[in-house]
Scaffold this motif. Structure first.
Motif, mmCIF file in Angstrom:
data_model
loop_
_atom_site.group_PDB
_atom_site.id
_atom_site.type_symbol
_atom_site.label_atom_id
_atom_site.label_comp_id
_atom_site.label_asym_id
_atom_site.label_seq_id
_atom_site.Cartn_x
_atom_site.Cartn_y
_atom_site.Cartn_z
ATOM 1 N N GLY A 121 42.080 2.861 107.386
ATOM 2 C CA GLY A 121 41.676 1.839 108.355
ATOM 3 C C GLY A 121 41.969 2.241 109.790
ATOM 4 O O GLY A 121 42.328 1.399 110.611
ATOM 5 N N ARG A 122 41.805 3.526 110.094
ATOM 6 C CA ARG A 122 42.052 4.028 111.438
ATOM 7 C C ARG A 122 40.756 4.639 111.966
ATOM 8 O O ARG A 122 40.566 5.846 111.927
ATOM 9 N N PRO A 123 39.825 3.788 112.441
ATOM 10 C CA PRO A 123 38.482 4.260 112.793
ATOM 11 C C PRO A 123 38.488 5.341 113.863
ATOM 12 O O PRO A 123 39.285 5.322 114.788
ATOM 13 N N PHE A 124 37.575 6.275 113.704
ATOM 14 C CA PHE A 124 37.411 7.371 114.656
ATOM 15 C C PHE A 124 36.274 7.083 115.623
ATOM 16 O O PHE A 124 36.355 7.402 116.796
ATOM 17 N N PHE A 125 35.191 6.489 115.137
ATOM 18 C CA PHE A 125 34.006 6.262 115.954
ATOM 19 C C PHE A 125 34.054 4.864 116.573
ATOM 20 O O PHE A 125 33.248 3.995 116.254
ATOM 21 N N ASP A 126 34.980 4.646 117.483
ATOM 22 C CA ASP A 126 35.103 3.342 118.149
ATOM 23 C C ASP A 126 34.031 3.137 119.213
ATOM 24 O O ASP A 126 33.669 2.016 119.536
ATOM 25 N N GLU A 127 33.539 4.242 119.781
ATOM 26 C CA GLU A 127 32.628 4.149 120.927
ATOM 27 C C GLU A 127 31.191 4.463 120.539
ATOM 28 O O GLU A 127 30.518 5.245 121.193
ATOM 29 N N GLY A 128 30.707 3.896 119.473
ATOM 30 C CA GLY A 128 29.328 4.133 119.069
ATOM 31 C C GLY A 128 29.246 4.506 117.610
ATOM 32 O O GLY A 128 30.253 4.678 116.935
ATOM 33 N N PRO A 129 28.016 4.672 117.136
ATOM 34 C CA PRO A 129 27.826 4.960 115.711
ATOM 35 C C PRO A 129 28.212 6.398 115.372
ATOM 36 O O PRO A 129 28.163 7.280 116.229
ATOM 37 N N PRO A 130 28.567 6.633 114.124
ATOM 38 C CA PRO A 130 28.853 8.004 113.692
ATOM 39 C C PRO A 130 27.568 8.828 113.666
ATOM 40 O O PRO A 130 26.467 8.276 113.691
ATOM 41 N N PRO A 131 27.688 10.146 113.606
ATOM 42 C CA PRO A 131 26.475 10.964 113.527
ATOM 43 C C PRO A 131 25.690 10.654 112.250
ATOM 44 O O PRO A 131 26.253 10.180 111.265
ATOM 45 N N SER A 132 24.399 10.946 112.275
ATOM 46 C CA SER A 132 23.527 10.580 111.148
ATOM 47 C C SER A 132 23.934 11.276 109.849
ATOM 48 O O SER A 132 23.673 10.759 108.772
ATOM 49 N N TRP A 133 24.585 12.428 109.943
ATOM 50 C CA TRP A 133 24.966 13.150 108.720
ATOM 51 C C TRP A 133 26.209 12.563 108.067
ATOM 52 O O TRP A 133 26.540 12.923 106.945
ATOM 53 N N GLU A 182 29.512 24.745 119.408
ATOM 54 C CA GLU A 182 30.532 24.104 120.247
ATOM 55 C C GLU A 182 30.679 22.624 119.901
ATOM 56 O O GLU A 182 31.790 22.093 119.872
ATOM 57 N N GLU A 183 29.561 21.960 119.651
ATOM 58 C CA GLU A 183 29.583 20.532 119.301
ATOM 59 C C GLU A 183 30.334 20.317 117.982
ATOM 60 O O GLU A 183 31.195 19.436 117.877
ATOM 61 N N ILE A 184 30.030 21.122 116.987
ATOM 62 C CA ILE A 184 30.651 20.941 115.672
ATOM 63 C C ILE A 184 32.122 21.319 115.699
ATOM 64 O O ILE A 184 32.979 20.592 115.186
ATOM 65 N N VAL A 185 32.448 22.450 116.330
ATOM 66 C CA VAL A 185 33.854 22.852 116.436
ATOM 67 C C VAL A 185 34.636 21.841 117.257
ATOM 68 O O VAL A 185 35.761 21.463 116.908
ATOM 69 N N GLY A 186 34.037 21.365 118.352
ATOM 70 C CA GLY A 186 34.699 20.353 119.185
ATOM 71 C C GLY A 186 34.964 19.075 118.414
ATOM 72 O O GLY A 186 36.044 18.481 118.517
ATOM 73 N N LEU A 187 33.973 18.645 117.624
ATOM 74 C CA LEU A 187 34.166 17.459 116.783
ATOM 75 C C LEU A 187 35.304 17.691 115.799
ATOM 76 O O LEU A 187 36.173 16.839 115.642
#
Length: 199
Positions: free
Chosen positions: A64-76, A96-101
């Protein structure tokens, strides 16, 4: 003698697997980090993306510790995602996007691990009903097993790409051997396999 710290021990093994996964991407082209090198499409960047999803599920959603507080999660990432969407990167998803995530996800995971005791309970909704209630300890063991398994996959995929093998930079965990020695070793194993197989 130092006092035992089971949580720190578990987290060290988790971090080792994370570091190995990212190290396997180093020095490769965009093509090579995405190349499917097994019949089921296993590829390096997909393994990192999958690991991010695994940690999101187990250290965010389960407790119960949400990560996506600022919008929807990615479609995958979600129940209605295409099968295996977390196991490969689309052309418009950058390394870079995936490693950064993944790095942000593991910071969130580490915060969950730090905030909760090993006996803290969560719920894994995608597990069978009789096993859904879990402790942080059980989740840590489960996730370490999963991420280490994928680090092993990454090791094999990277070796198939360019011959690089080993655990981490500076600690490859392999016997000292030059290329000629490895080729000789492989020929020997091939000969033994043929003898055992009756060829």
């Amino acid at each position: 003698m130092t006092e035992p710290n089971p949580k720190a021990d578990l987290q060290r093994y988790l971090q080792g697997a994370r570091d190995t996964l990212l190290w396997k991407l180093e020095g490769l082209s965009e093509y090579d980090v995405r190349r499917p090198l097994t019949p089921t499409g296993t590829n390096l960047l997909g393994l990192v993306k999958h690991a991010a999803g695994v940690e999101l599920g187990y250290f965010a959603d389960v407790f119960g510790r949400p990560f996506f507080d600022e919008g929807p999660p990615p479609s995958w990432y979600g129940e209605d995602a295409e099968a295996n969407a977390d196991m490969w990167a689309t052309a418009d998803e950058s390394r870079e996007e995936i490693v950064g995530l993944y790095r942000r996800v593991w910071e969130h995971s580490d915060a969950t691990i730090a905030a909760l005791g090993l006996d803290a309970t969560g719920r894994v909704p995608w597990w069978p009903q009789d096993r859904r209630e879990v402790t942080l300890h059980r989740v840590l063991v489960h996730v370490i097993s999963d991420i280490q398994r994928h680090a092993g996959h990454a090791d094999i995929v990277r070796e198939l790409l360019d011959g690089s093998a080993g655990f981490l930079r500076g600690n490859d965990n392999l016997p000292p051997q030059d290329q000629e020695g490895w080729e000789s070793h492989r020929r020997r194993l091939e000969r033994v396999a043929r003898e055992a197989g009756g060829s």
